[in-house]
Design a protein around this motif. Structure first.
Motif, short mmCIF file in Angstrom:
data_model
loop_
_atom_site.label_atom_id
_atom_site.label_comp_id
_atom_site.label_asym_id
_atom_site.label_seq_id
_atom_site.Cartn_x
_atom_site.Cartn_y
_atom_site.Cartn_z
N LYS A 72 0.84 -1.20 0.00
CA LYS A 72 0.00 0.00 0.00
C LYS A 72 0.87 1.25 0.00
N VAL A 73 1.90 1.21 0.84
CA VAL A 73 2.78 2.37 0.97
C VAL A 73 3.55 2.61 -0.33
N TRP A 74 4.02 1.53 -0.94
CA TRP A 74 4.76 1.65 -2.19
C TRP A 74 3.88 2.28 -3.28
N THR A 75 2.61 1.86 -3.33
CA THR A 75 1.68 2.42 -4.31
C THR A 75 1.48 3.92 -4.07
N LEU A 76 1.30 4.30 -2.79
CA LEU A 76 1.13 5.72 -2.46
C LEU A 76 2.38 6.51 -2.81
#
Length: 271
Positions: free
Chosen positions: A127-131
């Motif tokens: 999720k963090v990588w996508t953000l």
């Protein structure tokens, strides 16, 4: 955490144990005092057996643990991958395994809850990588990701509502230590909550002051769409988030509608 988290990263090191010389009565008292349903049997620091609550059934209170304990004990090594210990727990039906070092000395205990927690913490970074990639693409900047504890009272929400039934689930997860880190964007004097609104409200209800978070610092000059939306919605503190009761949860509404249709003679096929 590494790409291949180890048992030593998730095990509990403070373990309630019993000696072979203890009695059934002693273990019953330990079960009542700790709430656990089983204990490694340890002698001279080494695991020699395991005793469970079910193993005490119909046993005399004065009987020694050495005579009723299971000697065929599954154990985990500190250096085992969590994926491997998950397979052992799943296939054996055990809820916990004593963790030993190479000499057989007890070093901790690993449970099925620890396995779940390790899985949660591996999925969160995606999720963090996508953000991170989204922010970099939209604003033509480079951002870093940090892991730290944040004060939840300083968080600015970006979601106006949470659902009561999901909130109950998050409270349970927090009590069991299973909640994944929240995701936050940091500006100079502002912590913008991106993901984890149910977890944060659950933490507030439990009196938890700080939470583990993935934090992405950005310049104050970056104008975030979610930040503008939050301001226009009157979201400034966690107290601005509305908690919707069960009747308003969309899944409950769907269930009620399906039930009503069934009563009217309609047939539904689940996809």
């Amino acid at each position: 955490m590494t790409d291949h988290p180890k048992v030593k990263n998730y095990m509990t090191t403070e373990v309630d144990t019993v000696s072979p010389e203890k009695t059934v009565k002693d273990v019953i008292e330990l079960i009542r005092g700790t709430g656990h349903d089983g204990f490694p049997v340890v002698e001279n620091g080494k695991v020699t057996g395991y005793v469970s609550a079910s193993g005490l059934l119909e046993k005399a209170l004065g009987e020694k643990i050495s005579s009723i304990m299971s000697r065929d004990v599954l154990v985990a090594d500190m250096e085992m991958d969590m994926s491997d210990v998950a397979r052992v727990i799943f296939r054996s039906g055990k809820s916990k395994l004593p963790v030993v070092d190479k000499s057989g000395h007890l070093r901790g205990i690993i449970t099925n809850s620890d396995v779940i927690r390790s899985h949660i913490e591996r999925t969160s970074p995606q999720k963090v990588w996508t953000l991170k990639k989204t922010l970099e693409a939209i604003h033509n900047i480079h951002v870093d990701v940090m892991r730290e504890s944040v004060n939840i009272d300083e968080l600015v929400p970006t979601q106006p509502k949470v659902y009561a039934d999901e909130l109950d689930g998050r409270i349970y997860e927090l009590k069991k230590g299973l909640a994944e880190p929240i995701v936050v964007i940091r500006k100079t004097n502002k912590l913008i909550l991106v993901d984890g609104h149910h977890r944060v409200i659950a933490a507030k209800k439990l009196g938890i002051k700080s939470m583990d978070a993935y934090v992405i610092p950005v310049s104050d000059e970056i104008h975030l769409g979610m930040e503008r939306t939050a301001m226009s919605s009157g979201l400034h503190t966690l107290s601005d988030i509305k908690i919707l009761d069960y009747a308003k949860h969309p899944l409950i509404e769907i269930t009620k509608r399906l039930k009503k249709d069934d009563e009217n003679g309609m047939t539904h096929v689940s996809q």
